[in-house]
Design a protein around this motif. Structure first.
Motif, short mmCIF file in Angstrom:
data_model
loop_
_atom_site.label_atom_id
_atom_site.label_comp_id
_atom_site.label_asym_id
_atom_site.label_seq_id
_atom_site.Cartn_x
_atom_site.Cartn_y
_atom_site.Cartn_z
N MET A 195 29.07 47.27 -16.50
CA MET A 195 28.07 45.59 -16.64
C MET A 195 26.65 45.37 -16.16
O MET A 195 26.06 44.90 -16.13
N ILE A 196 26.55 47.01 -15.77
CA ILE A 196 25.42 47.50 -14.70
C ILE A 196 24.58 47.26 -15.51
O ILE A 196 23.77 46.93 -15.45
N ALA A 197 25.00 47.85 -17.25
CA ALA A 197 23.82 47.08 -17.66
C ALA A 197 23.27 45.89 -19.04
O ALA A 197 22.37 45.43 -19.22
N TRP A 198 23.86 44.86 -18.05
CA TRP A 198 23.76 43.14 -18.04
C TRP A 198 22.03 42.90 -17.82
O TRP A 198 21.24 41.61 -18.92
N PRO A 199 21.71 43.40 -16.44
CA PRO A 199 20.16 42.75 -15.97
C PRO A 199 19.35 42.93 -17.15
O PRO A 199 19.09 42.29 -17.53
N LEU A 200 19.06 44.74 -18.03
CA LEU A 200 18.55 44.89 -19.06
C LEU A 200 19.41 43.50 -20.28
O LEU A 200 18.31 43.25 -20.52
N TYR A 201 19.90 44.00 -20.46
CA TYR A 201 20.32 43.19 -21.64
C TYR A 201 19.90 41.63 -21.76
O TYR A 201 19.36 41.00 -22.30
N LEU A 202 19.91 40.51 -20.69
CA LEU A 202 20.27 39.59 -20.50
C LEU A 202 18.13 39.44 -20.54
O LEU A 202 17.63 38.04 -20.66
N SER A 203 17.60 40.15 -19.90
CA SER A 203 16.23 39.75 -19.55
C SER A 203 15.45 39.95 -21.35
O SER A 203 14.38 39.83 -21.55
N LEU A 204 15.62 41.33 -21.93
CA LEU A 204 15.87 41.05 -22.73
C LEU A 204 16.06 40.31 -24.17
O LEU A 204 14.67 39.59 -24.67
N PHE A 205 16.80 39.52 -24.10
CA PHE A 205 17.17 38.37 -24.61
C PHE A 205 17.05 37.28 -24.32
O PHE A 205 16.58 36.25 -24.78
N GLY A 206 16.26 37.27 -22.80
CA GLY A 206 15.81 36.21 -22.60
C GLY A 206 14.44 35.91 -22.37
O GLY A 206 13.78 34.21 -22.98
N ALA A 207 14.10 36.69 -23.00
CA ALA A 207 12.67 37.33 -23.62
C ALA A 207 12.58 36.29 -24.89
O ALA A 207 11.69 36.02 -24.73
N LEU A 208 13.55 37.32 -25.55
CA LEU A 208 13.28 36.13 -26.76
C LEU A 208 13.38 35.11 -26.99
O LEU A 208 12.69 34.69 -27.57
N ALA A 209 14.03 34.96 -26.26
CA ALA A 209 15.21 33.20 -26.69
C ALA A 209 13.68 32.09 -25.64
O ALA A 209 13.51 30.59 -26.00
N MET A 210 12.35 32.98 -24.92
CA MET A 210 11.77 32.46 -24.53
C MET A 210 10.76 31.54 -25.59
O MET A 210 10.26 30.50 -25.38
N THR A 211 10.96 32.50 -26.29
CA THR A 211 9.72 31.79 -27.56
C THR A 211 10.17 30.78 -28.26
O THR A 211 9.72 30.35 -29.06
N LEU A 212 11.30 30.59 -28.12
CA LEU A 212 12.53 29.65 -28.94
C LEU A 212 11.13 28.23 -28.23
O LEU A 212 12.05 27.18 -28.48
N VAL A 213 11.49 28.53 -27.13
CA VAL A 213 11.27 27.21 -26.81
C VAL A 213 10.09 26.36 -27.07
O VAL A 213 8.76 26.59 -27.15
N ARG A 214 9.86 25.29 -27.47
CA ARG A 214 8.91 24.05 -28.02
C ARG A 214 8.25 24.05 -27.62
O ARG A 214 6.76 24.09 -27.89
N ARG A 215 8.23 22.57 -26.67
CA ARG A 215 6.60 22.32 -25.61
C ARG A 215 6.53 23.49 -25.17
O ARG A 215 6.83 24.29 -23.86
#
Lengths: 506, 494, 520
Positions: free
Chosen positions: B1-21
């Motif tokens: 579970m310690i690795a979650w911050p890593l996964y979440l951050s990378l996922f978040g960075a990617l997800a951010m590109t989906l934001v339209r406006r």
């Protein structure tokens, strides 16, 4: 022993045969049937014909052919070689796709035929270990590429570049031939493997050394190491962009394969000499080390002052050739996969960069640093791909370019406990910082906002055909994927798939 | 579970590109959500199973078999400590960036990418993977500064990027040495620790590797990128830069350079000790003379990191514990200081000139910021009760056996720290007392809730660490006494 | 041993007040003062309750609280009460509410002012009850911060320079102290003050120091004194000892008078207490070896400020120098205990005398100085801030009650028999004359000089012709009278019944005076 059965020969050289046939067909059709059409139509048709031929060649390319005597002795046809041939075909494919929107010449059929012939030569070059065959294929490739360089009707520098390329290439070919004849004289054989064994049996004589230097010089010209690189900037800038792309990629990849083969198999580790702690022992190693060092320095320092993207890519190609040669310094078999990985991933990135250059040219923008300004806000996709290509060339993980550099650096260092050639590694890393600077400039320019007061070069979004877009994205994805999972490329190129056996504790 | 911050951050960075406006409020909320989730994940993980000396493998995949490189994520007490620091700093950074108006989507995407890279460094247990994450941080850093920064941002960004690249080049050279010079061909840290490279090689490879890492931690005289870069960067980036990224270099020294080249560490101890002490003093002296508020903090960072480097150079268990504590402590305190200077003061007054700030009479118009900065200043000075004191005591105690002179000089550095902190507090917040009352300062917007929350989080962290350091020491010290550092202990005769 | 952590509770009670003050934004000066006063009276009540249960017949630590805090550094959370710190504790609990009561909080930011006073109290209480060095040091520094703010934010025109000087001097001293104790830690692997005292007494510290710090190339004979000097410097700044005292007069003068009251009444005791608890038990050999120079410094501290005080015209400055002088007596008593005379019942009696004298003087001076500065505060309130010697005259005629109380405080400060101040001074000199006669003789002029400048003060301010400007000088109000009355009692009663004070310290003194000697 029977001579090679011609049918056998044909089966094993089927891809090359397909390409030659395609070249002739495309040429004939264009000269005879399509003369009256507009250039756009002719380009399109010829390109599609070439694409068909290339795809067919890919189709008939077999990845595993039993080795043995006969044709297989002249033509090395194991897995990695075949795989590399496939990659070269793909690069040629991309080049042809980028050529479609071009309007630089009236001699459409001739252009595409030459492209295909050059590709054929590259495939032949990749498949041989025989000195004579090597030279013949080298000439085939060379002559096709010299001619292709001159194909731009409207650029005067195109002809000048072709002339320069031809002259320097001619001299290099002569040197290579001379060196090869010396080798034949010394060892009595034209097969690289035999040459290697026979050279190893005797201590390195001055004559042998001279032979090695000459051959290396010739091959070095092909991959544009300094000081044999003087043709490159003009050729990259003057030639029509698809031709330049082929020169920069396919020719380079095969050139590296050749260098590795000739040096490792043909010369062998006994004739290597040393380039680590002083004093150096004579052999091919110090020669290559010097070439690499000079290339890294000259290439990076000169590239700093370029504003034209093509010239910048040319000088950076010189520097990258220097890095690649570092990998050749290790005579062990594992270094081959590393050097080829480096060359292939480098080629992919450069191919993509040239693709972007072609797009800019077709929109009427000069491909300079100014021309790239603000690209990100006009065509985010193109700029994004360009960013990936450029960062890969700079060696930023997790892109493939970083791993390529890392692998060659690993092999540049002497494996022994002394780790002698560390000075080369230091030089490589220092000069790549310079490279980082000018690559980053490209990225930065493309990201500049219109609101910041600097006008973008493009007034409108760049028109990109779906095919072009697809190729660019695939190249970028490839660069990224090969970085995240390098073994995808390493293993087909001959790296071992199992972790190395851990030695006993010291 | 310690690795979650890593996964979440990378996922978040990617997800951010989906934001339209491009200017919706979604990016910052998403970023906050992800950082909070990461923080929660690491807290739950360490409470459920406190990390110990043995690394716990979180992910393992054969990456490049021919090299023996694998994608191997593992966490021991040391990694967990630094992941926690990064998580705290990332939450605070998002809170302090709540008001970013220009292209928030790209900003937060780059921010999360940077956070992910940092988590990746701390969790990597393979040398190549470590370097990939380490290098990955350079381009987002550059972009964040070049496009969202202030004072001379393009120059600062390029300088920072080049220094980072060059120092990583030195690190890469060291890694090449480690990879090529090792008998079992593996890049796994556990294996490498057991088979150190030859002494002859370590003699020149160690300073290369250590210095390469240490430049990123602000080693004198290669530290000049830090103040320039921190000043030019937008607030959240400065917080990350000074707070966590400088610690990447220190972590590299601790995790890779020291245990894998222990004989080199022993031989070069004195040299790096001298450089660290010079850094402590130099940073403090220069900070004393700055006119720009943010430059004071920038140079104070160099001075504080000098303590970390001193602890690393001395390399006794106490000193190393102190170095890690100082990493965490300074990470939090620097975040706080930059948060106040960048977000609370500069965003309102649009000046950082210490000669102009008295006109704003900040102690009256912005009392919250004043008190937060005063607390941060005390923490920075090393006053007991805050985390800096415990860290500095450990470092000083641990450095005694190496050289008492270092300890004395470092003590002088502490005094200088007091001096410049007091001077700055007075000049920025209290110097307006002499201004006649009829020259009323312009009214300033009060502190927003995100700012207060961010500051509260960081203050609570420094106090918690200062008053109860055992929490982290129980994680750190077993690691330092554990198998990974056995070579270091042997070569130092401990 | 109590299960209720009373000492921790006492130390943390002021923080409650701080929390209330922080939360209650709309509180005005009056309310703020009430909250602070209430909190500090609560502390006083707790301390008194504690004293009731304090066993005066034993020297062992009482109300001990102990918990492991940072094992790797040998740091424990360790509190305890014995004869050495019971009086300072009481002093703190008394003086904080006193200072709050004698003057209104400043009009500017009263909440902050009251909160800082409470924070200061917390630091002081913690410092006096801590028995592990890091723990002690934490509170030492905590006491520093509010003091800095109090001087700087509400002080006179020179307050910025004065507060900086104060802070830097004290902090430099703290760093030296810290370094010295780090050296001790490396030798003994503990920061526990009791344990360090045992080791120091047994003479084991010097030996271990030499081995663990062998890399310095210094042997035991040099290391011990070196560390001692570092620690000494740190504490000497706080007391202060000549020549590290230069920060004091400015700071005392610039600080608002209630703050000065606390500075001289309690904060200076931190330094002396540090000598008693930290320095003397741990470094007995070094003190003995350096006794000569130390006594010279002490005598200088007694005599020189007294000389300088003669030249002062500012009331506060004058009393500041007087403070330094009085604290010198405490140290004289302490150093006398460690002199080179052998341990025997006769000498031990003298030692007990000297030590008790020092402890009692500590308490008495606190009360005394508080009363004197309270008087100054009263005067300032009426004179609109003026406090020069020449500004007044003949106040006795106009304000007889003020004059009486001030007079009592003054005479107590002089050491008039029958008043509290006499006890401490008498005991100190009794022991000193026997143990270190040379120093005692040299210190006697200090007594005379003190008498001289104090009487001069009284004469200039209260006697003589009435200064026409002050014809309308109001006398003490009833409220002020009630406020000062307990102080007067505390000055008078112990003078008549010394056992009131001595009983708290006797048991501990007897044991410590013998224990502080080096040797088994």
């Amino acid at each position: 022993m029977n001579g090679p059965l011609h049918l056998d020969l044909l089966t094993q050289l089927l891809p090359e045969a397909v390409l030659v046939v395609t070249a002739l067909i495309v040429l004939l059709l264009d000269v005879r049937a399509f003369r009256g059409e507009s250039i756009a139509v002719r380009m399109s048709r010829a390109a599609w014909g070439s694409i068909l031929g290339l795809v067919a060649a890919l189709g008939v390319l077999r990845l595993e052919i039993a080795s043995g005597d006969g044709p297989a002795a002249t033509f090395l046809l194991q897995g990695p070689t075949q795989f590399l041939k496939g990659l070269v075909l793909l690069m040629a494919l991309a080049t042809v796709v980028f050529a479609i929107p071009g309007r630089f010449t009236r001699h459409v059929g001739e252009f595409f035929a030459l492209v295909l012939l050059a590709t054929t030569g590259l495939l032949l070059l990749a498949g041989t270990e025989n000195l004579l065959m090597l030279f013949v294929s080298l000439e085939l490739v060379g002559l096709s590429l010299y001619a292709l360089t001159a194909f731009h009707d409207r650029r005067p520098e195109s002809t000048e570049a072709a002339l320069k390329y031809f002259l320097i290439g001619g001299v290099a070919a002569a040197l290579t031939l001379f060196g090869m004849s010396l080798l034949y004289g010394l060892t009595g054989s034209l097969q690289l493997a035999v040459i290697g064994t026979r050279l190893a049996a005797n201590p390195v004589s001055p004559l042998a050394w001279a032979a090695m230097v000459l051959v290396v010089a010739g091959l070095g010209f092909k991959i544009a190491v300094a000081p044999f690189h003087l043709w490159a900037p003009d050729a990259y800038q003057g030639a029509p962009t698809p031709a330049a792309a082929l020169i920069a990629t396919g020719s380079k990849v095969v050139g590296f394969l050749l260098l590795v083969r000739v040096v490792h198999i043909g010369f062998g580790s006994a004739a290597a000499g040393s380039a680590g702690a002083l004093p150096w022992r004579p052999g091919w190693l110090p020669v290559l080390a010097i070439l690499a060092a000079v290339s890294m320095l000259v290439g990076n320092l000169t590239a700093l002052r370029q504003s034209d993207l093509r010239r910048l890519l040319a000088y950076s190609a010189v520097a990258q050739a220097g890095y690649g040669v570092l990998g050749v310094l290790d005579p062990a078999p594992e270094s081959r996969a590393a050097v080829l990985y480096f060359a292939v991933t480098y080629a992919l990135a450069v191919l993509g960069a040239f693709g972007v250059v072609a797009l800019l040219e077709s929109a009427g923008i000069e491909p300079t640093l100014d021309g790239v300004t603000g690209l990100a806000h006009r065509s985010p996709l193109v700029a994004g791909c360009l960013g990936i290509f450029v960062l890969s060339l700079a060696g930023i993980p997790p892109l493939a370019g970083f791993f390529g550099k890392f692998f060659v650096l690993l092999h540049a260092v002497d494996r022994g406990a002394a780790l002698d050639r560390i000075w080369l590694v230091a030089l490589a890393l220092g000069t790549s910082a310079i490279g980082f600077y000018y690559y980053l400039q490209i990225l930065k320019r493309s990201l500049i906002r219109p609101e910041s007061g600097v006008a973008p070069a493009l007034p409108l979004p760049l028109p990109v055909s779906p095919l072009n877009r697809a190729v660019l994205v695939m190249l970028a994805a490839g660069v990224l994927a090969l970085g995240v999972a390098p073994k995808l490329l390493l293993e087909p190129l001959g790296a071992s798939a199992a972790p190395p056996v851990t030695a006993a504790a010291p | 579970m310690i690795a979650w911050p890593l996964y979440l951050s990378l996922f978040g960075a990617l997800a951010m590109t989906l934001v339209r406006r491009p200017d919706s409020p979604l990016p910052r909320r998403l970023a906050l959500g992800i950082s909070l989730a990461g923080l929660a994940a690491i807290l739950v993980a360490v409470i459920r199973q406190p990390p110990g000396a043995e690394p716990v493998t979180l992910l393992r995949w054969d990456w490049i078999p021919s090299l023996g490189a694998s994608i191997h994520l593992a966490a021991d007490g040391l990694s967990a400590t630094l992941v926690l620091l990064t998580a705290v700093a990332s939450v605070a950074g998002v809170l302090f960036s709540w008001n970013v108006r220009e292209r928030p989507r790209e900003f937060f995407a780059l921010y999360l990418l940077l956070i992910g890279a940092m988590h990746g460094v701390f969790l990597s247990w393979d040398l190549l993977l470590f370097f990939v994450f380490y290098e990955l941080a350079i381009v987002p850093k550059y972009l964040l500064i070049a496009f969202w920064g202030s004072t001379r941002r393009e120059y600062a960004a390029m300088k920072l990027a080049l220094y980072s690249f060059l120092s990583s080049a030195a690190v890469l050279a060291g890694i090449v040495v480690l990879a090529a010079g090792n008998v079992p061909r593996s890049l796994d840290l556990s294996l490498l620790a057991q088979f150190p490279v030859a002494d002859r090689v370590q003699a020149w490879a160690f300073p290369l590797l250590f210095a390469g890492f240490a430049v990123l931690a602000g080693l004198w005289p290669f530290h000049t990128w830090a103040p320039t870069g921190h000043v030019a960067a937008p607030t959240a980036a400065s917080m990350l830069l000074a707070g966590v990224i400088m610690k990447l270099g220190a972590y590299g020294c601790l995790r890779i350079a020291l245990p894998l080249m222990p004989e080199g560490a022993r031989d070069w101890r004195f040299v790096f000790g001298v450089l660290s002490v010079i850094g402590i003093l130099w940073g403090a002296l220069v900070a004393l003379r700055q006119r720009d508020f943010k430059f004071v903090i920038g140079y104070s960072s160099v001075s504080h990191m000098g303590f970390v480097l001193l602890g690393l150079a001395a390399a006794t268990p106490l000193a190393l514990s102190g170095a890690v504590l100082q990493m965490v402590s300074h990470g939090v305190i620097a975040g706080l200081l930059f948060g106040v200077v960048g977000r609370m003061v500069y965003d309102r007054t649009h000046t950082r000139d210490l000669n102009e700030l008295p006109n704003f009479r900040l102690d009256r118009t912005l009392p919250g910021a004043t008190w937060i900065f005063i607390l941060a200043g005390f923490a920075s000075m090393g006053l007991p009760g805050f985390s800096g004191f415990i860290a500095e005591v450990h470092v000083l105690l641990g450095t005694w056996p190496v050289s008492g002179r270092f300890v004395a000089l470092a003590g002088v550095g502490i005094l200088l720290g007091v001096a410049y902190t007091l001077r700055t507090i007075h000049q920025a917040f209290f110097a307006g007392d002499g201004i006649p009352a009829d020259r009323m300062p312009p009214p300033l917007a009060p502190l927003t809730l995100p700012e207060k929350l961010g500051a509260a989080l960081l203050i609570a962290s420094t106090l918690a660490l200062g008053l109860y350091p055992r929490v982290l020491l129980d994680w750190i010290q077993p690691v330092l006494a554990g198998p990974h550092f056995v070579g270091l202990r042997r070569s130092l005769g401990l | 041993m109590n299960s209720l952590p009373v000492l921790s509770l006492i130390t943390l009670t002021p923080l409650l007040g701080v929390a209330v003050l922080a939360a209650w934004r709309s509180a005005e000066g009056v309310t703020a003062r009430r909250i602070a006063l209430g909190t500090s009276l609560l502390v006083l009540a707790q301390v008194v309750a504690l004293l009731v249960r304090f066993d005066t017949d034993t020297a062992t630590l009482q109300f001990v609280e102990r918990a492991s805090w940072i094992p790797s550094l040998g740091v424990d959370y360790f509190l305890g009460l014995d004869g050495l710190n019971v009086l300072p504790l009481l002093l703190t609990a008394l003086l904080i509410p006193f200072s709050l009561a004698i003057a209104d909080p400043p009009a500017d930011r009263p909440r902050l002012y009251c909160a800082l006073i409470l924070l200061l109290e917390c630091g002081l209480l913690g410092n006096f009850t801590a028995l592990n060095f890091i723990h002690w040091f934490l509170y030492w520094e905590i006491g520093l911060i509010p003091a800095w703010f109090l001087v700087r934010l509400w002080g006179g025109p020179g307050s910025r320079a004065a507060s900086d000087q104060f802070f830097l001097f004290t902090l430099a001293g703290s760093v030296a102290l810290l370094i010295a104790f780090q050296g001790l830690f490396l030798a003994a692997r503990t920061f526990d003050l009791i344990r360090l005292a045992e080791l120091g007494r047994a003479g084991e510290l010097a030996g271990t120091l030499a081995t663990t710090l062998a890399w310095t190339g210094l042997d035991a004979t040099r290391l011990g004194p070196l560390l001692f000097l570092a620690a000494f410097a740190g504490l000497a700044v706080k007391v202060p000892l000549v020549p590290l005292h230069t920060w004091l007069p400015d700071t005392y003068a610039e600080a608002p008078t209630p703050v000065t009251l606390l500075l001289t009444g309690v904060l200076s005791k931190m330094g002396v207490y540090g000598f008693l608890r930290l320095l003397a038990p741990v470094f007995p050999q070094e003190i003995r070896a350096l006794l000569g120079p130390l006594l010279i410094l002490t005598v200088a501290t007694i005599v020189l400020p007294a000389l300088v005080a003669l030249a002062q015209t500012d009331l506060k400055r004058l009393l500041a120098y007087s403070s330094i002088n009085h604290l010198g007596y405490c140290l004289l008593g302490l150093f006398a205990v460690l002199d080179a005379a052998p341990a025997s019942p006769a000498w031990d009696r003298e030692r007990s005398a000297a030590l008790s004298g020092a402890l009692v003087q500590l308490f008495n001076h606190g009360i005394n100085a508080a009363m004197l500065f309270a008087g100054v505060a009263m005067i300032e309130r009426r004179s609109g801030g003026r406090r020069g010697l020449e500004d007044f005259g003949g106040l006795r005629a106009v304000a007889p009650r003020l004059a009486t109380i001030f007079g009592i405080a003054l005479f107590a400060s002089l050491g008039l028999p029958g008043l509290a101040g006499f006890i401490g001074e008498f005991l100190v000199f009794k022991g000193a004359f026997a143990l270190v006669p040379g120093a005692a003789v040299l210190a006697v002029p200090g007594l005379f000089l003190t008498a001289l400048f104090l009487l001069t003060l009284y004469q200039r301010v209260f006697n003589g012709p009435v200064n026409p400007a002050w014809k309308a000088f109001p006398d003490l109000t009833r409220r002020e009278w009630l406020l000062l009355a307990p102080g007067v009692l505390l000055l008078v009663l112990p003078g008549i019944l010394p056992q009131l004070l001595l009983r708290w310290v006797n048991a501990t003194v007897v044991v410590h005076a013998g224990r502080m000697l080096p040797g088994p």
